[in-house]
Design a protein around this motif. Structure first.
Motif, PDB file in Angstrom:
ATOM      1  N   GLN A  94       0.833  -1.206   0.000  1.00 41.19           N
ATOM      2  CA  GLN A  94       0.000   0.000   0.000  1.00 41.19           C
ATOM      3  C   GLN A  94       0.866   1.253   0.000  1.00 41.19           C
ATOM      4  O   GLN A  94       0.599   2.201  -0.727  1.00 41.19           O
ATOM      5  CB  GLN A  94      -0.901  -0.047   1.238  1.00 41.19           C
ATOM      6  CG  GLN A  94      -1.619   1.239   1.566  1.00 41.19           C
ATOM      7  CD  GLN A  94      -2.901   1.370   0.774  1.00 41.19           C
ATOM      8  OE1 GLN A  94      -3.153   0.592  -0.136  1.00 41.19           O
ATOM      9  NE2 GLN A  94      -3.701   2.358   1.103  1.00 41.19           N
ATOM     10  N   THR A  95       1.938   1.221   0.798  1.00 34.50           N
ATOM     11  CA  THR A  95       2.839   2.365   0.860  1.00 34.50           C
ATOM     12  C   THR A  95       3.525   2.595  -0.488  1.00 34.50           C
ATOM     13  O   THR A  95       3.572   3.717  -0.988  1.00 34.50           O
ATOM     14  CB  THR A  95       3.919   2.135   1.946  1.00 34.50           C
ATOM     15  OG1 THR A  95       3.273   1.643   3.120  1.00 34.50           O
ATOM     16  CG2 THR A  95       4.650   3.407   2.271  1.00 34.50           C
ATOM     17  N   LEU A  96       4.018   1.502  -1.073  1.00 37.33           N
ATOM     18  CA  LEU A  96       4.666   1.614  -2.380  1.00 37.33           C
ATOM     19  C   LEU A  96       3.672   2.096  -3.425  1.00 37.33           C
ATOM     20  O   LEU A  96       3.993   2.951  -4.253  1.00 37.33           O
ATOM     21  CB  LEU A  96       5.244   0.257  -2.800  1.00 37.33           C
ATOM     22  CG  LEU A  96       6.421  -0.255  -1.970  1.00 37.33           C
ATOM     23  CD1 LEU A  96       6.695  -1.719  -2.308  1.00 37.33           C
ATOM     24  CD2 LEU A  96       7.653   0.593  -2.246  1.00 37.33           C
ATOM     25  N   GLY A  97       2.477   1.543  -3.365  1.00 36.39           N
ATOM     26  CA  GLY A  97       1.449   1.906  -4.341  1.00 36.39           C
ATOM     27  C   GLY A  97       1.107   3.380  -4.270  1.00 36.39           C
ATOM     28  O   GLY A  97       0.974   4.054  -5.296  1.00 36.39           O
ATOM     29  N   SER A  98       0.999   3.906  -3.052  1.00 37.81           N
ATOM     30  CA  SER A  98       0.595   5.305  -2.934  1.00 37.81           C
ATOM     31  C   SER A  98       1.743   6.244  -3.299  1.00 37.81           C
ATOM     32  O   SER A  98       1.505   7.373  -3.723  1.00 37.81           O
ATOM     33  CB  SER A  98       0.081   5.595  -1.523  1.00 37.81           C
ATOM     34  OG  SER A  98       1.115   5.430  -0.595  1.00 37.81           O
ATOM     35  N   ALA A  99       2.992   5.756  -3.150  1.00 40.48           N
ATOM     36  CA  ALA A  99       4.134   6.597  -3.527  1.00 40.48           C
ATOM     37  C   ALA A  99       4.164   6.817  -5.041  1.00 40.48           C
ATOM     38  O   ALA A  99       4.506   7.894  -5.512  1.00 40.48           O
ATOM     39  CB  ALA A  99       5.436   5.957  -3.053  1.00 40.48           C
ATOM     40  N   GLN A 100       3.813   5.778  -5.801  1.00 40.20           N
ATOM     41  CA  GLN A 100       3.863   5.880  -7.271  1.00 40.20           C
ATOM     42  C   GLN A 100       2.493   6.121  -7.871  1.00 40.20           C
ATOM     43  O   GLN A 100       2.342   6.258  -9.073  1.00 40.20           O
ATOM     44  CB  GLN A 100       4.411   4.559  -7.848  1.00 40.20           C
ATOM     45  CG  GLN A 100       5.808   4.234  -7.403  1.00 40.20           C
ATOM     46  CD  GLN A 100       6.827   4.866  -8.325  1.00 40.20           C
ATOM     47  OE1 GLN A 100       6.480   5.417  -9.365  1.00 40.20           O
ATOM     48  NE2 GLN A 100       8.081   4.810  -7.932  1.00 40.20           N
ATOM     49  N   TRP A 101       1.468   6.052  -7.006  1.00 42.37           N
ATOM     50  CA  TRP A 101       0.079   6.105  -7.443  1.00 42.37           C
ATOM     51  C   TRP A 101      -0.204   5.028  -8.495  1.00 42.37           C
ATOM     52  O   TRP A 101      -0.809   5.232  -9.525  1.00 42.37           O
ATOM     53  CB  TRP A 101      -0.300   7.489  -7.960  1.00 42.37           C
ATOM     54  CG  TRP A 101      -1.776   7.675  -7.924  1.00 42.37           C
ATOM     55  CD1 TRP A 101      -2.605   7.901  -8.987  1.00 42.37           C
ATOM     56  CD2 TRP A 101      -2.632   7.591  -6.780  1.00 42.37           C
ATOM     57  NE1 TRP A 101      -3.910   7.962  -8.572  1.00 42.37           N
ATOM     58  CE2 TRP A 101      -3.951   7.771  -7.226  1.00 42.37           C
ATOM     59  CE3 TRP A 101      -2.402   7.363  -5.409  1.00 42.37           C
ATOM     60  CZ2 TRP A 101      -5.044   7.730  -6.349  1.00 42.37           C
ATOM     61  CZ3 TRP A 101      -3.482   7.326  -4.546  1.00 42.37           C
ATOM     62  CH2 TRP A 101      -4.792   7.512  -5.017  1.00 42.37           C
ATOM     63  N   ARG A 102       0.300   3.837  -8.213  1.00 39.26           N
ATOM     64  CA  ARG A 102       0.064   2.709  -9.099  1.00 39.26           C
ATOM     65  C   ARG A 102       0.029   1.442  -8.245  1.00 39.26           C
ATOM     66  O   ARG A 102       1.031   1.050  -7.663  1.00 39.26           O
ATOM     67  CB  ARG A 102       1.180   2.613 -10.131  1.00 39.26           C
ATOM     68  CG  ARG A 102       0.795   1.719 -11.274  1.00 39.26           C
ATOM     69  CD  ARG A 102       1.884   1.638 -12.307  1.00 39.26           C
ATOM     70  NE  ARG A 102       1.710   0.388 -13.023  1.00 39.26           N
ATOM     71  CZ  ARG A 102       1.066   0.284 -14.182  1.00 39.26           C
ATOM     72  NH1 ARG A 102       0.582   1.352 -14.763  1.00 39.26           N
ATOM     73  NH2 ARG A 102       0.914  -0.893 -14.759  1.00 39.26           N
ATOM     74  N   TYR A 103      -1.160   0.849  -8.149  1.00 33.43           N
ATOM     75  CA  TYR A 103      -1.362  -0.214  -7.168  1.00 33.43           C
ATOM     76  C   TYR A 103      -1.413  -1.618  -7.760  1.00 33.43           C
ATOM     77  O   TYR A 103      -1.307  -2.592  -7.038  1.00 33.43           O
ATOM     78  CB  TYR A 103      -2.681   0.016  -6.408  1.00 33.43           C
ATOM     79  CG  TYR A 103      -2.655   1.215  -5.503  1.00 33.43           C
ATOM     80  CD1 TYR A 103      -2.187   1.112  -4.207  1.00 33.43           C
ATOM     81  CD2 TYR A 103      -3.109   2.448  -5.947  1.00 33.43           C
ATOM     82  CE1 TYR A 103      -2.161   2.203  -3.365  1.00 33.43           C
ATOM     83  CE2 TYR A 103      -3.087   3.553  -5.124  1.00 33.43           C
ATOM     84  CZ  TYR A 103      -2.623   3.422  -3.829  1.00 33.43           C
ATOM     85  OH  TYR A 103      -2.603   4.500  -3.009  1.00 33.43           O
ATOM     86  N   ILE A 104      -1.641  -1.719  -9.080  1.00 39.83           N
ATOM     87  CA  ILE A 104      -1.883  -3.044  -9.654  1.00 39.83           C
ATOM     88  C   ILE A 104      -0.795  -4.025  -9.289  1.00 39.83           C
ATOM     89  O   ILE A 104      -1.064  -5.099  -8.746  1.00 39.83           O
ATOM     90  CB  ILE A 104      -1.987  -2.976 -11.194  1.00 39.83           C
ATOM     91  CG1 ILE A 104      -3.114  -2.048 -11.595  1.00 39.83           C
ATOM     92  CG2 ILE A 104      -2.227  -4.367 -11.773  1.00 39.83           C
ATOM     93  CD1 ILE A 104      -3.324  -1.985 -13.078  1.00 39.83           C
TER      94      ILE A 104
END
Lengths: 219, 238
Positions: free
Chosen positions: B183-193
């Motif tokens: 979730q943290t990584l996803g929100s940093a790049q705004w890419r969750y897939i």
């Protein structure tokens, strides 16, 4: 206690309404999925069996929260932007539907083979056999399992707070606590609210269990 | 980064090791929570059989209450509400709160398994212990539990897997397990897939084989015990 003004109480009830709504929609959709997948696992066609098995194992093997997030963050990428409430219902139904399909399958499989043979001897079609002979008996065996799944589903609905659906947990965590700071009182109240919603389900599950076991003894 | 791609391998390879590292947190939470659940579960199972109503009814109430309220809310309670209890209030580390939450929640499920094991002990065993003048404590530790617990251990395996799949919830009280990292990584790049799919696949890769193993273990134990049962029945008819 000034902790709960009438406004706060109203908000809480509204949140509880959302939780109950989620539970009802997800149960209906979940049990439909459970029947489709349960029958799919018993299909004559290998392709259908493989597809359903993949679905069931996939949704049982990953985690509800992961599925919820996946639907929430990934569907918009495909250009499908559903309202969060619908995402919650779909994730809950797909997850618990996979578990419930095992109940459906297990109950159908547990009906003695002689019943099928008798129905064949009476020249019933496949459909008639299922509808008139197997399902009425199997359904009774499924009910206690369904009761338990619905309690699990209620507990699962709390997760939707993490994708921002305004259920009762959200109201407590994001609205009432920031304004009052009364974490102890409000989380205690929240736990009791869930227990209150679960109570009819608990009693129903127990009643169904009793009923199902009575039938089995007399058989 | 090419945002239009449905699946970006470069990004997936970049986040994979970071998520995979967190698998140890997920494992530790599961194992520690499970140990706690196994201990508390046994206490609850014994409490439920107590002759004293003051012990029996609160235990039954506790089991019903914990089993029918959401683990997530229980985690919030332990992490956020406990510190506010007057005088004895305590603030817990996220990981400690998570382990206690998981452990207490599943102790109520495991207590039911212990109960089924204890219930399966033949009445003659109790009577024999009484006739040998064993104390209550002695009866439990030397006669009942050694026979009741081993046969139900494979059933614990299922709950170990269920608990493992519930650990992503710990992200909500900031335990840095796999989902939290994703979730943290996803929100940093705004890419969750990619991050979320990787977490899902890791869970699948771990839970599916373990479920298979548990099923086989259960089948084997079931066979052994049914064989044993058959033997005793023959002895009786002889």
């Amino acid at each position: 206690m000034t902790l709960l003004s009438s406004d706060a109480l109203l908000l809480l009830l509204k949140g509880a309404g959302v939780t109950v709504q989620l539970l009802i929609y997800a149960s209906i959709l979940g049990f439909i999925i459970a029947f489709i997948a349960g029958f799919g696992r018993l299909s004559r066609f290998k392709l259908v069996r493989v597809i359903t098995l993949t679905y069931v194992e996939f949704f049982r093997g990953t985690s509800l929260l992961v599925q919820l997030f996946w639907f929430f963050y990934v569907l918009p990428f495909f250009g499908v932007s559903l309202p969060p409430l619908l995402v919650g219902v779909i994730a809950l139904a797909m997850n618990y539907g996979a578990y419930a399909s095992e109940i459906v399958r297990g109950a159908i499989v547990s009906i003695p083979k002689s019943q099928t043979e008798a129905a064949i001897a009476l020249n019933m079609s496949r459909f008639q056999r299922m509808k008139n002979v197997i399902l009425p008996q199997a359904f009774k065996l499924m009910l206690p399992g369904f009761g338990n799944i619905s309690i699990e589903m209620l507990k699962g609905t709390a997760l939707v707070v993490l994708i921002g659906i305004q259920d009762v947990t959200y109201i407590v965590k994001e609205v009432l606590i920031p304004s009052t700071g009364a974490q102890l009182e409000l989380y205690t109240l929240l736990l009791f609210m869930y227990f209150l919603i679960a109570l009819p389900l608990i009693l129903m599950a127990r009643w169904l269990e009793k009923k199902a076991s009575v039938g089995r003894e007399s058989a | 980064m090419d945002r239009d791609k449905l699946w970006n391998w470069e990004y997936a390879f970049e986040v994979f090791p970071l998520i995979f590292d967190a698998i140890w947190i997920t494992f530790s939470a599961t194992i520690l929570g499970f140990i706690l659940a196994a201990i508390v579960g046994l206490i609850l199972a014994l409490g439920r059989r107590s002759k004293q109503a003051v012990i029996r009814y609160p235990v039954i109430g506790f089991i019903e209450f914990i089993r029918s309220t959401p683990l997530l809310v229980q985690l919030f309670f332990i992490f956020f509400a406990l510190p506010q209890i007057p005088v004895i209030g305590l603030t817990l580390e996220p990981m400690v709160a998570g382990v206690i939450g998981l452990g207490l929640h599943y102790s109520t499920y495991l207590s039911e398994i212990y109960r089924s094991g204890i219930d399966s002990i033949a009445k003659g065993q109790w009577e024999a212990s009484t006739s040998l003048n064993f104390s209550r404590y002695h009866t439990w530790t030397k006669v009942i539990l050694p026979q009741a617990i081993p046969p139900v251990i494979p059933m614990f395996g299922n709950y170990l897997i269920v608990m493992f799949k519930e650990t992503p919830m710990l992200m909500s009280i900031s335990v840095a397990e796999m989902m939290y990292v994703a979730q943290t990584l996803g929100s940093a790049q705004w890419r969750y897939i990619e991050p979320i799919t990787i977490v899902g696949l890791l869970f699948l890769a771990l839970s599916y084989p373990s479920a298979y193993l548990v099923r086989r273990l259960e089948a084997r134990m079931g066979q052994r015990f049914s064989k044993k049962k058959k033997l005793t029945r023959e002895e009786v008819t002889m």
